[in-house]
Design an enzyme around this catalytic site. Structure first.
Site, PDB file in Angstrom:
ATOM      1  N   HIS A 114      22.480  17.119  -7.161  1.00 41.70           N
ATOM      2  CA  HIS A 114      22.735  15.682  -7.356  1.00 41.70           C
ATOM      3  C   HIS A 114      21.444  14.879  -7.463  1.00 41.70           C
ATOM      4  O   HIS A 114      21.458  13.661  -7.292  1.00 41.70           O
ATOM      5  CB  HIS A 114      23.612  15.128  -6.220  1.00 41.70           C
ATOM      6  N   THR A 182      29.849  19.454   4.260  1.00 42.68           N
ATOM      7  CA  THR A 182      30.387  18.756   3.090  1.00 42.68           C
ATOM      8  C   THR A 182      31.901  18.644   3.227  1.00 42.68           C
ATOM      9  O   THR A 182      32.561  19.582   3.676  1.00 42.68           O
ATOM     10  CB  THR A 182      29.966  19.439   1.762  1.00 42.68           C
TER      11      THR A 182
END
Ligand code: APR
Length: 241
Positions: A114, A182
């Site tokens: 990301h 996550t």
């Protein structure tokens, strides 16, 4: 934990939860970033076109937060760096995090799928450069000289994550896939456990504070703060080496 053959590579996926004990906010916990600002206002290409100053202000604040001296790698980051150093089959960390805490802990084989908060990218010429200062639309790109095009080198919603081919190849070969911190809400990362299952070679483990959205896809799960469960799991892995 089954015995993992130390000659097999390990792929580790990390998310915001691994950096929580370092003092950085997660996104979807009750007090997380997305409880305070809307994704569509700060983390999409459309938001940047509509109101670049707002988007810059959001990332400038996060960059300043990351550079605060109190924010340091925690025992989970340190344990993963030790795993990379001592695991014979090799370790690849794929992080969704844009912080640099894995690097600071000593991890070198690392993909920031990301992007990275401490880099800027010029939308005009594509130049990517180290960035520890605030960004604004008034700044000129040092490479092409044009102004207005500098943005954080991060992947926004609606944009393609980075290095996907390399990640898929690593998942196909992995003897172990670890998913740490996550929530399993954001694809493609949320689907990595299914990719590992598809190739049928790797054991999979979720290490998180609580079950993620995709928890039932994992062969093994352990719950607790990353600073506790990750070093303990790494110790177990390395005791077989
Ligand atoms: N130790 C381990 N896990 C923790 C801890 C902790 N100390 N604290 C929180 N967690 C867990 C939460 O329970 C949650 O499951 O970490 C997870 C964090 O989830 P999210 O906030 O959704 O973060 P993440 O999964 O990394 O988000 C994915 O979403 O907005 C985007 O681009 C952003 O990369 C991010 C992506």
């Amino acid at each position: 934990m089954p015995v993992i053959d130390p000659s097999n590579p390990i792929v580790v996926l990390t998310g915001a939860g691994i950096s929580k004990e370092s003092g950085l906010e997660t996104f979807r916990d009750a007090d997380g970033i997305w409880s305070k600002v809307r994704i569509e206002d700060v983390a999409t290409p459309e938001a940047f076109v509509r109101d670049p100053a707002r988007v810059h202000a959001f990332y400038n604040a996060r960059r300043q937060g990351l550079l605060n001296a109190n924010v340091q790698p925690n025992p989970a980051h340190v344990a993963l760096a030790r795993l990379e150093r001592d695991w014979p089959g090799g370790v690849l960390i794929v992080t969704q995090n844009i912080d640099d805490l894995h690097e600071r802990a000593g991890s070198a084989n690392l993909i920031h799928m990301h992007g990275e908060l401490l880099k800027s990218r010029c939308e005009e010429c594509g130049d990517i450069t180290e960035c520890r200062h605030d960004l604004s639309i008034a700044l000129k790109c040092l490479s092409c000289g044009r102004d207005g095009g500098l943005r954080p080198h991060v992947v926004w919603f609606g944009e393609m994550p980075l290095s996907m081919d390399e990640i898929e190849q690593a998942l196909a070969r992995a003897g172990l896939f670890m998913s740490i911190g996550t929530s399993g809400n954001v694809y493609p990362a949320a689907g990595f456990v299914e990719v590992v299952r598809h190739y049928g070679r790797g054991h999979s483990v979720e290490l998180n504070l609580e079950p993620s959205v995709g928890a039932t896809s994992f062969a093994e799960t352990r719950y607790g703060p990353a600073g506790d469960v990750v070093p303990a799991y790494v110790d177990e892995l390395l005791s077989a080496v």
